[in-house]
Motif scaffolding. Sequence first.
Motif, PDB file in Angstrom:
ATOM      1  N   ASP A  20      19.998  82.522  32.277  1.00 17.14           N
ATOM      2  CA  ASP A  20      19.339  82.482  33.584  1.00 17.14           C
ATOM      3  C   ASP A  20      18.778  83.866  33.853  1.00 17.14           C
ATOM      4  OD1 ASP A  20      19.910  79.869  34.167  1.00 17.14           O
ATOM      5  OD2 ASP A  20      21.802  80.330  35.186  1.00 17.14           O
TER       6      ASP A  20
ATOM      7  N   ILE B 154      16.931  82.280  38.629  1.00 10.89           N
ATOM      8  CA  ILE B 154      15.972  81.280  38.145  1.00 10.89           C
ATOM      9  C   ILE B 154      16.458  80.712  36.812  1.00 10.89           C
ATOM     10  CG2 ILE B 154      13.638  80.956  37.204  1.00 10.89           C
ATOM     11  CD1 ILE B 154      12.533  82.729  39.260  1.00 10.89           C
ATOM     12  N   THR B 155      16.439  79.414  36.715  1.00 11.69           N
ATOM     13  CA  THR B 155      16.695  78.757  35.432  1.00 11.69           C
ATOM     14  C   THR B 155      15.348  78.229  34.950  1.00 11.69           C
ATOM     15  OG1 THR B 155      18.883  78.103  36.212  1.00 11.69           O
ATOM     16  CG2 THR B 155      18.035  76.964  34.270  1.00 11.69           C
TER      17      THR B 155
ATOM     18  N   THR C 163      12.570  77.328  31.407  1.00  7.89           N
ATOM     19  CA  THR C 163      12.579  76.872  30.006  1.00  7.89           C
ATOM     20  C   THR C 163      12.438  78.060  29.042  1.00  7.89           C
ATOM     21  OG1 THR C 163      10.231  76.416  30.295  1.00  7.89           O
ATOM     22  CG2 THR C 163      11.735  74.534  30.463  1.00  7.89           C
TER      23      THR C 163
ATOM     24  N   ILE D 177      10.280  75.440  35.557  1.00  9.27           N
ATOM     25  CA  ILE D 177      11.359  76.036  36.368  1.00  9.27           C
ATOM     26  C   ILE D 177      12.328  74.909  36.754  1.00  9.27           C
ATOM     27  CG2 ILE D 177      11.935  77.179  38.571  1.00  9.27           C
ATOM     28  CD1 ILE D 177      10.366  79.147  37.106  1.00  9.27           C
ATOM     29  N   GLU D 178      13.562  75.082  36.365  1.00 11.62           N
ATOM     30  CA  GLU D 178      14.554  74.040  36.691  1.00 11.62           C
ATOM     31  C   GLU D 178      15.301  74.333  37.995  1.00 11.62           C
ATOM     32  OE1 GLU D 178      17.131  73.811  33.279  1.00 11.62           O
ATOM     33  OE2 GLU D 178      15.401  73.528  31.933  1.00 11.62           O
ATOM     34  N   ARG D 179      15.458  75.594  38.261  1.00 12.18           N
ATOM     35  CA  ARG D 179      16.288  75.950  39.431  1.00 12.18           C
ATOM     36  C   ARG D 179      15.858  77.304  39.970  1.00 12.18           C
ATOM     37  NH1 ARG D 179      22.654  77.079  39.461  1.00 12.18           N
ATOM     38  NH2 ARG D 179      22.097  78.166  37.540  1.00 12.18           N
ATOM     39  N   LEU D 180      15.834  77.428  41.280  1.00 14.55           N
ATOM     40  CA  LEU D 180      15.509  78.720  41.915  1.00 14.55           C
ATOM     41  C   LEU D 180      16.418  78.877  43.137  1.00 14.55           C
ATOM     42  CD1 LEU D 180      11.919  80.034  42.428  1.00 14.55           C
ATOM     43  CD2 LEU D 180      13.643  80.413  44.136  1.00 14.55           C
ATOM     44  N   VAL D 181      17.355  79.802  43.046  1.00 14.32           N
ATOM     45  CA  VAL D 181      18.363  79.923  44.115  1.00 14.32           C
ATOM     46  C   VAL D 181      18.454  81.367  44.626  1.00 14.32           C
ATOM     47  CG1 VAL D 181      20.797  79.526  44.717  1.00 14.32           C
ATOM     48  CG2 VAL D 181      19.737  78.170  42.918  1.00 14.32           C
TER      49      VAL D 181
ATOM     50  N   ARG E 229      24.373  81.528  30.308  1.00 12.86           N
ATOM     51  CA  ARG E 229      24.846  80.312  30.966  1.00 12.86           C
ATOM     52  C   ARG E 229      25.204  79.294  29.878  1.00 12.86           C
ATOM     53  NH1 ARG E 229      21.490  75.920  31.820  1.00 12.86           N
ATOM     54  NH2 ARG E 229      19.726  77.289  31.462  1.00 12.86           N
TER      55      ARG E 229
END
Lengths: 316, 254
Positions: free
Chosen positions: A264, A231-232, A234, A290-294, A257
Amino acid sequence: MNPVSIRELAKWYGEIAGLNKVSLELRPGITGLVGPNGAGKSTLMKILTGQLKPSYGEALIFGEDVWKRPSARRRLGYSPEGDSFYEDMSVLGFVRAMGRLCGLGACADAFAREALEKTGALEFAGKRLKACSKGMRQRAKLAQALVHKPDILVLDEPLNGIDARGRREMLRLFDGLAAEGVTILVSSHILEEIEAVTDQILFLAQGNVIASGPLAEVRGLLKDHPLKLLITATDPRKLGARLLESGLVTGIVFKVRGGLDEEDLVLSVPQVESFYRALPGLVSELGIGIERLVPLDASVEAVFGYLVGEEMGGGA
Amino acid sequence: MNSWLYLVFFSLRRQLRPRRLVVALILFLVLAVLVGTTGLIDPWKIKSFGRWIIELPFCRFFLPIITLTLGTAVIGDDREDKTLVYLSTRPISRWSLYLAKLLGALPLALGISLGAVFGLCAVASACGGLPLPLLEVAWMFLPTIALGTFAYLAFFGWLGAVFRNATLIGVAHVFLVEFFMGQVPGVLKRISISFYVRCMLYDAGSGHGIKPRNTPIFQPVEGDDAAVSLLAATAVFLALGMYWFSRREYRDLT
């Protein structure tokens, strides 16, 4: 009736079990066949195409035993892994001949051209097979499997030797055929390829089906291996602390990162569904973006690694 | 049925490989030159032509070698090229697949063997002249050669289905069983196909003095019995080949 029914199928090579009482059903759509060398993939495909006789059990094509009833193979197309051909034939001649051997009469030529067009081989239809590149030969092999418009396609490493653009075209073709109701069983050692085209996976190891079904479901069953999510956010520290407190995650790793102040989160999530249900509320409560969830280990390759690890008794 | 008939045609076309036809042509030309030059020096008689050309080099060497080349290739070519997979995954039963492939080789085998006999008779007639019309001479030998072709092709086809190195085994068989055992006194030679071919030949040419050099040692059977034996051998080896092939899995055949 399912197009393919395999019942307690076993194949012994002397004292070595190639397949060990495998039972499964294949429905229309694409099913990926995944397993290490010697897992039984080729044995399964060869029994399913009538080349090998089962030691026990049966392989049925629309209810007909494929070994005992050759006519069942009329509804089956097979693209073998090997690169063997009638070298002195032209691509069109080869595909047309294979069509005629499947019972196509005067329409064999039209069907062959159609199959060649589908596989992108029409432009070199007049070329002799011995003068064709690996990619061209692979397309010709696929065309001969498609020529009689079978209901079931068994494809053993169909994308070997085809360039990236060609692979995308082939995957689109498989997708299209699946949408038309064709049952496709495809094996490939490039697992991302399988993943790109289907989420229905059949995992084989040591002659046994160790898992089958939609990839997400299979992944969800691996309780010993919590899903790793990247997860990226804030404010990763605040989010991480809250997630640990809520019990939704069992472990957190902070991953640097870019600059030193950018991090992250890599989360270990035991219950994925609960996590996804709770996350939006939690994020809005904390006012975090949340900017990214992979997912990091939900791919076919990762799931396969865990499954094989468990099968070997070690866990991964 | 449609696909099976096509397989017969497909197999025939696959058999028409230039290298194979060149071997047959070379062997024929060697015999033709021999017949022509000898005939020019000393005109052929039916007896000498039957004995020194049709019986010895043709029936005991040319015919077995040609049928060996074609018969072992019935399955051997696909096995060698690893193309059996394309045939064994079609809606055709194994036994009928074998039958179609063997029938595909038959017209070529018959064409070569009967054509070669006819050609040799024509050369003998042209160079030195045989005392009978060409068609009459040829007709004397053709039924024998046709039945011999059936039997040899069925035998070598079966050999090709069973053994990976069928050609080597076939060559050994031709020299040991068909050629040398044919000289051995007693009944042991009756296991060879060439024995029955020669018996038919002696029967057909008996009116012209074509006979074994030593009848009590050779102990020939009647021409009709020889013909029945050749047909029976054809049927038995054909059935054996079909049975064997129908029981084999693809991995055994590659």
